[in-house]
Design an enzyme around this catalytic site. Structure first.
Site, PDB file in Angstrom:
ATOM      1  N   HIS A  43       0.905  -1.115  -0.022  1.00 55.15           N
ATOM      2  CA  HIS A  43       0.199   0.107  -0.026  1.00 55.15           C
ATOM      3  C   HIS A  43       0.983   1.158  -0.006  1.00 55.15           C
ATOM      4  CE1 HIS A  43      -4.057   1.848   1.677  1.00 55.15           C
ATOM      5  NE2 HIS A  43      -3.281   2.698   1.179  1.00 55.15           N
ATOM      6  N   ARG A  45       2.062   4.969  -0.231  1.00 55.17           N
ATOM      7  CA  ARG A  45       1.517   6.467   0.057  1.00 55.17           C
ATOM      8  C   ARG A  45       2.351   7.151  -0.524  1.00 55.17           C
ATOM      9  NH1 ARG A  45      -0.558   3.210   4.250  1.00 55.17           N
ATOM     10  NH2 ARG A  45      -3.094   3.599   4.522  1.00 55.17           N
ATOM     11  N   HIS A  50       6.570   4.207   3.961  1.00 55.66           N
ATOM     12  CA  HIS A  50       6.953   2.793   4.046  1.00 55.66           C
ATOM     13  C   HIS A  50       7.322   2.114   2.858  1.00 55.66           C
ATOM     14  CE1 HIS A  50       2.597   2.915   3.537  1.00 55.66           C
ATOM     15  NE2 HIS A  50       2.249   3.287   4.910  1.00 55.66           N
ATOM     16  N   GLU A  70      -2.523  -1.911  -3.162  1.00 55.74           N
ATOM     17  CA  GLU A  70      -3.648  -0.852  -2.493  1.00 55.74           C
ATOM     18  C   GLU A  70      -3.336   0.656  -2.688  1.00 55.74           C
ATOM     19  OE1 GLU A  70      -5.213  -3.968   0.992  1.00 55.74           O
ATOM     20  OE2 GLU A  70      -4.072  -2.064   1.499  1.00 55.74           O
ATOM     21  N   THR A 100      -3.196   5.203   8.624  1.00 53.38           N
ATOM     22  CA  THR A 100      -3.690   3.988   8.127  1.00 53.38           C
ATOM     23  C   THR A 100      -4.896   4.323   7.469  1.00 53.38           C
ATOM     24  OG1 THR A 100      -3.951   1.475   8.529  1.00 53.38           O
ATOM     25  CG2 THR A 100      -4.574   3.178  10.295  1.00 53.38           C
ATOM     26  N   HIS A 190      -8.206  -5.553   7.527  1.00 55.55           N
ATOM     27  CA  HIS A 190      -7.792  -4.251   8.382  1.00 55.55           C
ATOM     28  C   HIS A 190      -8.073  -4.857   9.858  1.00 55.55           C
ATOM     29  CE1 HIS A 190      -6.487  -0.023   8.917  1.00 55.55           C
ATOM     30  NE2 HIS A 190      -7.154  -0.212  10.110  1.00 55.55           N
ATOM     31  N   ASP A 191      -7.112  -5.080  10.720  1.00 57.78           N
ATOM     32  CA  ASP A 191      -7.051  -5.383  12.108  1.00 57.78           C
ATOM     33  C   ASP A 191      -7.801  -6.669  12.251  1.00 57.78           C
ATOM     34  OD1 ASP A 191      -6.213  -3.044  12.832  1.00 57.78           O
ATOM     35  OD2 ASP A 191      -7.936  -2.113  13.761  1.00 57.78           O
ATOM     36  N   GLY A 213      -1.582  -7.426   7.552  1.00 62.50           N
ATOM     37  CA  GLY A 213      -0.184  -6.892   7.592  1.00 62.50           C
ATOM     38  C   GLY A 213       0.366  -6.467   8.902  1.00 62.50           C
ATOM     39  N   HIS A 214      -0.315  -5.747   9.619  1.00 65.86           N
ATOM     40  CA  HIS A 214      -0.001  -5.435  10.916  1.00 65.86           C
ATOM     41  C   HIS A 214       0.162  -6.183  11.921  1.00 65.86           C
ATOM     42  CE1 HIS A 214       1.169  -2.450  14.222  1.00 65.86           C
ATOM     43  NE2 HIS A 214       0.059  -2.763  14.725  1.00 65.86           N
TER      44      HIS A 214
END
Length: 237
Positions: A43, A45, A50, A70, A100, A190-191, A213-214
């Site tokens: 992803h 940005r 990152h 993404e 995020t 996400h999460d 990911g995270h």
């Protein structure tokens, strides 16, 4: 089986913190696939804090599974995706200063814009997905813009599940059912974590892919990357 696509943004964040090439993003992507991961997600940005835009090009020959890029479809991002030609592009309405992703598209308000962008990607044989909140109206809107899939934004589910509220999955179930009625594929992300992924997967009909990911990278600090990838695969069977 629901496919596991691993978001490697956090690997790039760690690399960038020292300005060198440790950890090696390309080697990690290779390893994830060797461990059984069925896709790599990035992803990028605009500030490249990152994933760098060059990483998207460098990963192209490395990713032999599914390659998912993404991002917010600003002109620079659109050009990148068209040049790299990943398996899938996931459109996310990020603000430039967002830490995020924190919301899905209003697929009705932005229908004209999304239709135009999606058409361009599909003309270039790139599968499209749009990031949406678990709201039935947004699924209905997604059905009109030509996208191949939706990605359900799962932060609220994860927050509520941690509190013991398993009913929080119900809006996601209804949205997935409606998406399938419209012949839209269903992704999610996400999460999602080792704690909630199996329950979510077993609850959501037709779930094709999760992008994680995270949580996965954080869990790997304690348990090891190969072990964690296979723990996710086991829970997604």
């Amino acid at each position: 089986m629901t496919k596991l696509s691993v978001n490697v943004n956090k690997i790039a964040t760690l690399r960038n913190s020292r300005g060198g090439n440790v950890p090696n993003l390309l080697k990690v992507a290779e390893d994830i696939q060797d461990f059984g991961g069925q896709g790599i997600t990035i992803h990028p940005r605009p500030d490249e804090r990152h994933i760098k835009y060059q990483d998207a090009y460098d990963l192209k020959p490395i990713v032999h599974t599914e390659y998912n890029i993404e991002g917010n479809p600003i002109p620079k991002f659109i050009d990148l995706v068209l040049e790299v030609s990943p398996t899938q592009v996931t459109l996310v309405p990020d603000k430039e200063d967002a830490i995020t992703s924190n919301s899905g598209w209003d697929t009705k308000k932005h229908a004209s814009f999304l239709t135009e962008v999606i058409s361009e990607f599909k003309r270039n044989n790139i599968r499209t997905s749009v990031f949406v909140d678990p709201v039935l109206d947004m699924i209905e809107g997604a059905a009109t813009i030509g996208t191949d899939r939706i990605e359900l934004y799962t932060e609220e589910f994860a927050l509520q599940y941690e509190k013991g509220n398993k009913d929080s999955v119900k809006p996601y179930v209804k949205c997935a059912e409606l998406a399938m009625d419209f012949n839209l594929g269903v992704n999610a992300g996400h999460d999602l974590s080792l704690q909630n992924i199996q329950f979510f997967k077993e609850s959501i009909p037709g779930l094709l892919e999760v992008s994680i990911g995270h949580a996965l990278i954080s869990e790997s600090i304690y348990l090891g990357l190969e072990n964690v990838v296979n723990m996710y695969l086991h829970k997604l069977k």
